[in-house]
Design an enzyme around this catalytic site. Structure first.
Site, PDB file in Angstrom:
ATOM      1  N   ARG A   1       0.843  -1.197   0.000  1.00 29.81           N
ATOM      2  CA  ARG A   1       0.000   0.000   0.000  1.00 29.81           C
ATOM      3  C   ARG A   1       0.875   1.242   0.000  1.00 29.81           C
ATOM      4  O   ARG A   1       2.022   1.207   0.399  1.00 29.81           O
ATOM      5  CB  ARG A   1      -0.910   0.006   1.240  1.00 29.81           C
ATOM      6  CG  ARG A   1      -1.978  -1.085   1.201  1.00 29.81           C
ATOM      7  CD  ARG A   1      -2.882  -1.036   2.424  1.00 29.81           C
ATOM      8  NE  ARG A   1      -3.734   0.134   2.423  1.00 29.81           N
ATOM      9  CZ  ARG A   1      -3.749   1.066   3.366  1.00 29.81           C
ATOM     10  NH1 ARG A   1      -2.942   0.970   4.412  1.00 29.81           N
ATOM     11  NH2 ARG A   1      -4.560   2.092   3.292  1.00 29.81           N
TER      12      ARG A   1
ATOM     13  N   LYS B   1       3.898  -7.081  12.030  1.00 31.76           N
ATOM     14  CA  LYS B   1       3.067  -7.300  10.838  1.00 31.76           C
ATOM     15  C   LYS B   1       3.327  -8.672  10.211  1.00 31.76           C
ATOM     16  O   LYS B   1       4.459  -9.002   9.858  1.00 31.76           O
ATOM     17  CB  LYS B   1       3.316  -6.191   9.810  1.00 31.76           C
ATOM     18  CG  LYS B   1       2.456  -6.322   8.558  1.00 31.76           C
ATOM     19  CD  LYS B   1       2.374  -4.997   7.820  1.00 31.76           C
ATOM     20  CE  LYS B   1       1.723  -5.151   6.458  1.00 31.76           C
ATOM     21  NZ  LYS B   1       1.479  -3.870   5.799  1.00 31.76           N
TER      22      LYS B   1
ATOM     23  N   ARG C   1      -1.712   6.239  12.803  1.00 34.27           N
ATOM     24  CA  ARG C   1      -0.649   5.675  13.657  1.00 34.27           C
ATOM     25  C   ARG C   1      -1.076   5.790  15.115  1.00 34.27           C
ATOM     26  O   ARG C   1      -1.775   6.735  15.472  1.00 34.27           O
ATOM     27  CB  ARG C   1       0.640   6.503  13.533  1.00 34.27           C
ATOM     28  CG  ARG C   1       1.229   6.538  12.163  1.00 34.27           C
ATOM     29  CD  ARG C   1       2.302   5.465  11.982  1.00 34.27           C
ATOM     30  NE  ARG C   1       2.887   5.555  10.665  1.00 34.27           N
ATOM     31  CZ  ARG C   1       2.329   5.150   9.530  1.00 34.27           C
ATOM     32  NH1 ARG C   1       1.118   4.628   9.550  1.00 34.27           N
ATOM     33  NH2 ARG C   1       2.932   5.270   8.387  1.00 34.27           N
TER      34      ARG C   1
END
Ligand code: BTN
Length: 319
Positions: A119, A184, A315
């Site tokens: 992304r 992640k 964030r």
């Protein structure tokens, strides 16, 4: 010689002599020796030991079209056309440019991507045989406004499948990053294709770190984790389970939209109750989860706002 024949013969990580490989592949020992350079082209480390032959440093479970399809319920299998490529620039780009409509769902997997895309224009690190690089193309009624919900649904499908193979703590970081213990594991890239008539053609891409090596990840700018650190599931079984879950969830999404997924998604919200800020904006508040379209709710002191995944990046404060 087809490079994949050589890699298949060496995929077990054991030693194979030049003559054994030559017989198996129907070529001379010299041809075997010459073709070894393809291993380096694919970033695969190997050793050659006199008297023993050649071996890869580590075994690989190569993706196998037949075994992936076999692992899917026949009701779903017949709706899918699945291809596996050794190398491609990007599975998403390949499906975006292909005009072949071979099935309700065109599925493309690759062992390696030379220009894997994440992304926001980021690179998606895609070494050979290590991870899952999967794209699916299908038609979707409705306009681009449904894309926010769609990309969250794909993250949720991933989370459901992964959690069936690991005991690790799994969360979804809006809009669609799958996080394991705060690192992640997987991401989703959803793209629209062509001109809309009555339906949009959508390409959704899933990248999942299965067995990433630290020295391949210098460019990754956030903490990451590989599934094999906490699970023994094989790559083919994982892809079968993922495709089946995706089809189940996409059917539901195409019929009823995101609303029925909202509660499940909010149950896994990585940002839940945390103070978050929208990158490049003043907006700061506490995450209130997602609304029935998949927009993120931010509860600020002066009121509640919603933000759309296509527009902003979020964030946690101080990260
Ligand atoms: C993200 O930034 O989190 C999204 C990553 C998406 C990566 C996948 S890998 C398969 C498909 N092909 C690509 O080039 N990107 C997606």
């Amino acid at each position: 010689m087809d490079p994949m024949s050589l890699i298949s013969s060496l995929a077990d990580g054991q030693f194979h002599s030049g003559s054994e490989l030559g017989v198996a592949l129907g070529v001379s020992r010299t041809a075997v020796w010459k073709s070894l350079s393809v291993l380096s082209d694919y970033g695969l480390e190997f050793e050659a030991v006199k008297g023993k032959g050649y071996r890869l440093l580590g075994s690989i479970e190569l993706l196998d079209q037949g075994s992936i399809l076999q692992g899917i319920d026949p009701i779903f299998r017949e709706r899918v056309h699945l291809s596996v490529l050794p190398v491609v620039d990007s599975t998403n780009s390949e499906l975006m440019k292909s005009d072949v409509v071979d099935s309700e769902f065109s599925v493309l997997l690759a062992e390696m991507q030379t220009h894997g895309r994440g992304r926001r224009g980021r690179e998606w690190v895609s070494p050979f045989g290590k991870n899952i690089y999967l794209s699916v193309r299908f038609d979707l009624p409705g306009g681009p406004e449904v894309l926010a919900g769609l990309s969250l649904v794909v993250g949720l499908s991933l989370a459901k499948v992964v959690s069936s193979f690991t005991k690790s703590d799994l969360k979804l970081k809006w809009p669609n990053d799958v996080m394991v213990d705060g690192r992640k594991l997987a991401g989703v890239l959803v793209e629209l294709r062509g001109e809309a008539t009555t339906a949009w053609s959508v390409v959704l891409g899933v990248g999942l770190n299965y067995d990433m090596e630290a020295d391949q990840c210098a460019v990754i700018d956030q903490p990451w984790v590989s599934l094999c650190e906490s699970s023994t599931v094989g790559r083919n079984a994982l892809v079968s389970a993922l495709l089946q879950q995706l089809l189940i969830d996409l059917d539901e999404f195409r019929q009823r939209g995101f609303a029925n997924f909202r509660e499940q998604w909010n149950g896994l919200d990585f940002f839940a109750g945390k103070e978050i800020g929208v990158v490049g904006q003043e907006l700061v508040g506490v995450s209130g989860g997602v609304d029935s379209l998949g927009n993120l709710i931010i509860e600020a002191v002066d009121g509640v706002s919603t933000v759309n995944a296509g527009e902003v990046s979020v964030r946690t404060r101080n990260s």
